[in-house]
Write a protein that holds these residues in place. Structure first.
Motif, PDB file in Angstrom:
ATOM      1  N   PRO A  31       0.809  -1.229   0.000  1.00  0.00           N
ATOM      2  CA  PRO A  31       0.000   0.000   0.000  1.00  0.00           C
ATOM      3  C   PRO A  31       0.841   1.279   0.000  1.00  0.00           C
ATOM      4  CG  PRO A  31      -0.861  -1.544   1.602  1.00  0.00           C
ATOM      5  CD  PRO A  31       0.435  -2.103   1.096  1.00  0.00           C
ATOM      6  N   MET A  32       2.026   1.226   0.554  1.00  0.00           N
ATOM      7  CA  MET A  32       2.874   2.409   0.610  1.00  0.00           C
ATOM      8  C   MET A  32       3.422   2.785  -0.750  1.00  0.00           C
ATOM      9  SD  MET A  32       4.681   1.494   4.076  1.00  0.00           S
ATOM     10  CE  MET A  32       3.818  -0.018   4.388  1.00  0.00           C
ATOM     11  N   ASN A  33       3.471   1.845  -1.658  1.00  0.00           N
ATOM     12  CA  ASN A  33       3.981   2.102  -3.000  1.00  0.00           C
ATOM     13  C   ASN A  33       2.917   2.682  -3.917  1.00  0.00           C
ATOM     14  OD1 ASN A  33       6.478   1.046  -2.236  1.00  0.00           O
ATOM     15  ND2 ASN A  33       5.853  -1.017  -2.775  1.00  0.00           N
ATOM     16  N   TYR A  44       2.043   2.069   7.993  1.00  0.00           N
ATOM     17  CA  TYR A  44       3.482   1.995   8.252  1.00  0.00           C
ATOM     18  C   TYR A  44       3.779   1.206   9.525  1.00  0.00           C
ATOM     19  CZ  TYR A  44       4.902   4.915   4.359  1.00  0.00           C
ATOM     20  OH  TYR A  44       5.164   5.381   3.098  1.00  0.00           O
ATOM     21  N   ILE A  45       2.901   1.293  10.489  1.00  0.00           N
ATOM     22  CA  ILE A  45       3.066   0.482  11.711  1.00  0.00           C
ATOM     23  C   ILE A  45       2.951  -0.998  11.359  1.00  0.00           C
ATOM     24  CG2 ILE A  45       1.962  -0.156  13.889  1.00  0.00           C
ATOM     25  CD1 ILE A  45       1.287   2.852  14.237  1.00  0.00           C
ATOM     26  N   ARG A  46       1.930  -1.362  10.575  1.00  0.00           N
ATOM     27  CA  ARG A  46       1.764  -2.766  10.173  1.00  0.00           C
ATOM     28  C   ARG A  46       2.980  -3.273   9.414  1.00  0.00           C
ATOM     29  NH1 ARG A  46      -3.439  -1.051   9.507  1.00  0.00           N
ATOM     30  NH2 ARG A  46      -3.191  -0.606   7.303  1.00  0.00           N
ATOM     31  N   ALA A  47       3.485  -2.455   8.500  1.00  0.00           N
ATOM     32  CA  ALA A  47       4.654  -2.870   7.711  1.00  0.00           C
ATOM     33  C   ALA A  47       5.883  -3.044   8.594  1.00  0.00           C
ATOM     34  CB  ALA A  47       4.935  -1.854   6.611  1.00  0.00           C
ATOM     35  N   SER A  48       6.104  -2.114   9.516  1.00  0.00           N
ATOM     36  CA  SER A  48       7.295  -2.230  10.372  1.00  0.00           C
ATOM     37  C   SER A  48       7.192  -3.446  11.286  1.00  0.00           C
ATOM     38  CB  SER A  48       7.524  -0.955  11.185  1.00  0.00           C
ATOM     39  OG  SER A  48       6.535  -0.771  12.166  1.00  0.00           O
TER      40      SER A  48
END
Length: 105
Positions: A31-33, A44-48
């Protein structure tokens, strides 16, 4: 963030949990891309967290899963990048800081 080309099929077949965690980390990053999104901080919390789980598992099972030092280093870098991006986005800053010469203008 997705620099995991060093994972061979053998390591994934030997350690399906490693493959699952890697897939989750990659999916959490997608999703960040795609640009702007609601609840950016949450994404970003989920990704980290996903990258942290992968890093932890890879460190704990490096020998068992046949993870090379280079691949482990790539995972650790991706995890650090994810944490830095999370910290910046959740604090209202750009994902990556601007170079000093751009900021001064």
């Amino acid at each position: 963030m997705i620099a995991l080309a060093g994972f061979g099929g053998e390591a994934q077949a030997q350690c399906p949990e490693l493959a699952r965690l890697r897939g989750e980390a990659v999916e959490a990053t997608k999703p960040m891309n795609r640009g702007l999104m609601p609840n950016r901080c949450d994404a970003y919390i989920r990704a980290s967290l996903a990258w942290s789980s992968l890093r932890s598992y890879a460190q704990d099972h490096q020998e068992t899963c046949g993870i090379s030092s280079r691949s482990l280093g790539d995972i650790e870098k991706s995890q650090r990048d994810a944490v830095m991006a999370r910290n910046n986005v959740c604090a209202g800053r750009p994902v990556r800081p601007f170079p000093a010469d751009i900021v001064l203008q």
